[in-house]
Design an enzyme around this catalytic site. Structure first.
Site, short mmCIF file in Angstrom:
data_model
loop_
_atom_site.label_atom_id
_atom_site.label_comp_id
_atom_site.label_asym_id
_atom_site.label_seq_id
_atom_site.Cartn_x
_atom_site.Cartn_y
_atom_site.Cartn_z
CB ILE A 60 127.28 9.91 -19.11
CG1 ILE A 60 126.58 10.66 -17.99
CG2 ILE A 60 128.80 9.89 -18.90
CD1 ILE A 60 126.66 9.95 -16.63
CB THR A 123 128.09 8.08 -2.14
OG1 THR A 123 127.97 8.65 -0.85
CG2 THR A 123 126.69 8.00 -2.74
CG ASP A 124 129.34 7.09 3.13
OD1 ASP A 124 128.94 8.04 2.43
OD2 ASP A 124 130.02 7.25 4.17
CD GLU A 125 126.38 11.75 0.99
OE1 GLU A 125 125.30 12.31 0.78
OE2 GLU A 125 127.48 12.34 0.98
CE1 TYR A 150 125.94 12.41 -5.26
CE2 TYR A 150 125.98 12.08 -2.87
CZ TYR A 150 126.56 11.91 -4.12
OH TYR A 150 127.76 11.25 -4.23
CE LYS A 154 127.00 8.16 -7.09
NZ LYS A 154 127.84 8.22 -8.32
CG ASN A 180 136.78 10.64 -1.83
OD1 ASN A 180 137.57 10.23 -2.66
ND2 ASN A 180 135.88 9.84 -1.27
P1 NAD Z 1 132.73 16.30 -9.00
O1 NAD Z 1 131.42 17.00 -8.88
O2 NAD Z 1 133.98 16.98 -8.53
O3 NAD Z 1 132.99 15.91 -10.54
C1 NAD Z 1 132.00 15.36 -11.35
C2 NAD Z 1 132.54 15.33 -12.78
O4 NAD Z 1 131.53 14.72 -13.61
C3 NAD Z 1 132.79 16.72 -13.37
O5 NAD Z 1 134.02 16.74 -14.07
C4 NAD Z 1 131.62 16.94 -14.32
O6 NAD Z 1 131.93 17.80 -15.43
C5 NAD Z 1 131.33 15.52 -14.76
N1 NAD Z 1 129.95 15.35 -15.21
C6 NAD Z 1 128.82 15.74 -14.57
N2 NAD Z 1 127.74 15.45 -15.31
C7 NAD Z 1 128.19 14.83 -16.43
C8 NAD Z 1 127.55 14.29 -17.57
N3 NAD Z 1 126.21 14.34 -17.71
N4 NAD Z 1 128.32 13.72 -18.53
C9 NAD Z 1 129.67 13.68 -18.42
N5 NAD Z 1 130.33 14.22 -17.37
C10 NAD Z 1 129.59 14.78 -16.38
O7 NAD Z 1 132.53 14.91 -8.29
P2 NAD Z 1 133.54 14.05 -7.41
O8 NAD Z 1 133.53 14.57 -6.03
O9 NAD Z 1 134.81 13.90 -8.14
O10 NAD Z 1 132.77 12.65 -7.40
C11 NAD Z 1 133.02 11.65 -8.38
C12 NAD Z 1 132.14 10.46 -8.11
O11 NAD Z 1 132.39 9.96 -6.80
C13 NAD Z 1 130.64 10.75 -8.18
O12 NAD Z 1 130.01 9.65 -8.80
C14 NAD Z 1 130.23 10.86 -6.73
O13 NAD Z 1 128.88 10.51 -6.54
C15 NAD Z 1 131.17 9.87 -6.08
N6 NAD Z 1 131.49 10.15 -4.67
C16 NAD Z 1 132.05 11.33 -4.31
C17 NAD Z 1 132.37 11.55 -2.99
C18 NAD Z 1 133.04 12.83 -2.52
O14 NAD Z 1 133.27 12.98 -1.33
N7 NAD Z 1 133.41 13.73 -3.40
C19 NAD Z 1 132.08 10.58 -2.01
C20 NAD Z 1 131.47 9.41 -2.42
C21 NAD Z 1 131.20 9.19 -3.76
P1 TYD Z 2 129.64 18.09 2.24
O1 TYD Z 2 131.09 18.37 2.06
O2 TYD Z 2 128.65 18.89 1.47
O3 TYD Z 2 129.44 16.54 1.98
P2 TYD Z 2 128.12 15.59 2.25
O4 TYD Z 2 126.94 16.43 2.42
O5 TYD Z 2 128.06 14.81 0.98
O6 TYD Z 2 128.46 14.77 3.44
O7 TYD Z 2 129.29 18.27 3.77
C1 TYD Z 2 129.99 17.57 4.77
C2 TYD Z 2 129.38 17.90 6.10
O8 TYD Z 2 129.62 19.28 6.38
C3 TYD Z 2 127.87 17.75 6.14
O9 TYD Z 2 127.50 17.33 7.45
C4 TYD Z 2 127.34 19.14 5.87
C5 TYD Z 2 128.39 20.02 6.54
N1 TYD Z 2 128.60 21.35 5.92
C6 TYD Z 2 128.62 22.49 6.73
O10 TYD Z 2 128.44 22.43 7.96
N2 TYD Z 2 128.83 23.70 6.13
C7 TYD Z 2 129.03 23.83 4.79
O11 TYD Z 2 129.19 24.98 4.30
C8 TYD Z 2 129.03 22.65 3.98
C9 TYD Z 2 129.25 22.72 2.50
C10 TYD Z 2 128.82 21.43 4.60
#
Ligand code: NAD
Ligand code: TYD
Length: 337
Positions: A60, A123-125, A150, A154, A180
């Site tokens: 991107i 994200t809510d973060e 991070y 965002k 998620n």
């Molecule tokens: P993920 O890390 O599993 O996947 C990220 C994807 O983006 C990968 O397929 C990676 O190859 C692609 N990517 C990374 N850099 C790229 C680049 N420069 N160009 C094109 N593609 C690229 O992430 P996810 O958990 O699926 O999260 C997706 C989105 O949701 C993110 O924007 C994240 O910030 C947001 N989000 C995730 C969570 C969560 O709990 N996982 C919660 C809140 C928000």
């Molecule tokens: P994570 O899944 O990394 O999500 P985020 O940091 O974005 O919330 O972590 C979720 C919670 O779990 C966070 O409080 C950190 C904690 N955590 C552990 O205690 N041990 C672990 O190995 C990981 C990856 C996370």
């Protein structure tokens, strides 16, 4: 309609592509993904030959590649990002590059190509951390206060998305969702890491005192929320999405996983805390509930049972990931493999 999905080979993006093809079978979906360590085309192998789906490998941040793929696109759903807090602590630069600069490249191209709708996944973060004692929750009006590289990156991307709406009139919507979980989640995040470690006979690393709280959202509920916001949300608006009705600290999440896998608490291991660890996230999702009629399909316990089952039934998927670069990351993060 032509839909461009960025980051569709990652966890939420691949779940969303499955969801979209099922619920909007007339649309053409283009998945644009760099395939970083987190991108995995295995997540999409069942739909790889669907005539309404195509994959383009690209970054991107690469203006030319983005211009090419943006041609004729009606809707952008932007997931691509570096997404793991612990990795952002090791190396913030790639987070700024992808999450901030990459989002700007996409916005610019969407504007030039008269894209009708740009939906940004955040994200809510970005709202920072709540104390354990407070009853306050994050909502659409909560001021931004990101505390990790991070969440700061965002937050930067969210501000750019709003700026493109205010300044240039780009039709945007944003969702800020909570943590998620569900199928195809890279096993660096707490829930898939815990489940797969225990299946492998390893312990669950618990950061600090384990009394950190997240608002867990099943990925399928999240996909429905995004669909509703795209279809019925107001242009220019933000919707927060969360999944929980009660607070469950990490240590209790780990114990639930152990009980679902029939293991005892000797599988818990307290480890060094994360620097700047956000104590609590808690989301008030009244707006999306009242305005768009969204609510989670199942409660946390039911979704967790399904999630544990999925990882039990898909060992090949995660064993393959855990045998690669992941080993180096695990050593760096946890000391011992
Ligand atoms: P993920 O890390 O599993 O996947 C990220 C994807 O983006 C990968 O397929 C990676 O190859 C692609 N990517 C990374 N850099 C790229 C680049 N420069 N160009 C094109 N593609 C690229 O992430 P996810 O958990 O699926 O999260 C997706 C989105 O949701 C993110 O924007 C994240 O910030 C947001 N989000 C995730 C969570 C969560 O709990 N996982 C919660 C809140 C928000
Ligand atoms: P994570 O899944 O990394 O999500 P985020 O940091 O974005 O919330 O972590 C979720 C919670 O779990 C966070 O409080 C950190 C904690 N955590 C552990 O205690 N041990 C672990 O190995 C990981 C990856 C996370």
């Amino acid at each position: 309609m032509k839909v461009l999905i960025t980051g569709g080979a990652g966890f939420i993006g691949s779940n969303f592509i499955h969801y979209w093809l099922e619920n909007h079978p007339e649309d053409d979906v283009v998945n644009f993904d760099k395939l970083t360590y987190a991108g995995n085309l295995e997540n999409l192998k069942d739909i790889a030959t669907n005539p309404h789906y195509s994959f383009v490998q690209g970054d991107i941040c690469d203006t030319e590649a983005v211009e090419k793929v943006m041609n004729g696109v009606d809707l952008v759903v932007h997931f691509a990002a570096e997404s793991h807090v612990d990795r952002s602590i090791h190396d913030p630069s790639v987070f700024v590059k992808t999450n901030v600069e990459g989002t700007n490249v996409l916005l610019n191209s969407a504007l030039k190509n008269n894209v009708k709708h740009f939906h940004h996944i955040s994200t809510d973060e970005v709202f920072g951390a709540l104390s354990l004692e407070t009853e306050e929750k994050f909502n659409e009006k909560t001021p931004y206060n990101p505390r990790s590289p991070y969440s700061a990156s965002k937050a930067g991307s969210d501000h750019l998305v709003r700026a493109y709406h205010t300044t240039y009139g780009l039709p945007i919507t944003i969702t800020n969702c909570s943590n998620n979980y569900g199928p195809y989640q890279f096993p660096e995040k707490l829930i898939p890491l815990a489940i797969t470690n225990v299946i492998e006979g390893k312990k669950i690393p618990i950061y600090g005192d384990g009394l950190y709280v997240r608002d867990w959202l099943h990925v399928e509920d999240h996909c429905r929320a995004i669909d509703l916001v795209i279809g019925k949300g107001k242009v220019g608006e933000t919707y927060v999405v969360g999944g929980m009705t009660e607070l469950v600290p990490n240590i209790e999440i780990a114990k639930k996983i152990l009980s679902l896998l029939g293991k005892d608490e000797t599988f818990l291991e307290y480890v060094k805390d994360r620097p700047g660890h956000d104590r609590k996230y808690d989301v008030d999702w009244t707006k999306i509930k009242t305005e768009l009629g969204w609510k989670p399909l199942h409660n946390f316990d039911e979704w967790m049972e399904k999630t544990v089952e999925w990882y039990k039934n898909n060992e090949d998927w995660w064993k393959h990931i855990k045998s690669g670069e992941y080993q180096t990351y695990y050593e760096k993060q946890y000391g011992q493999g």
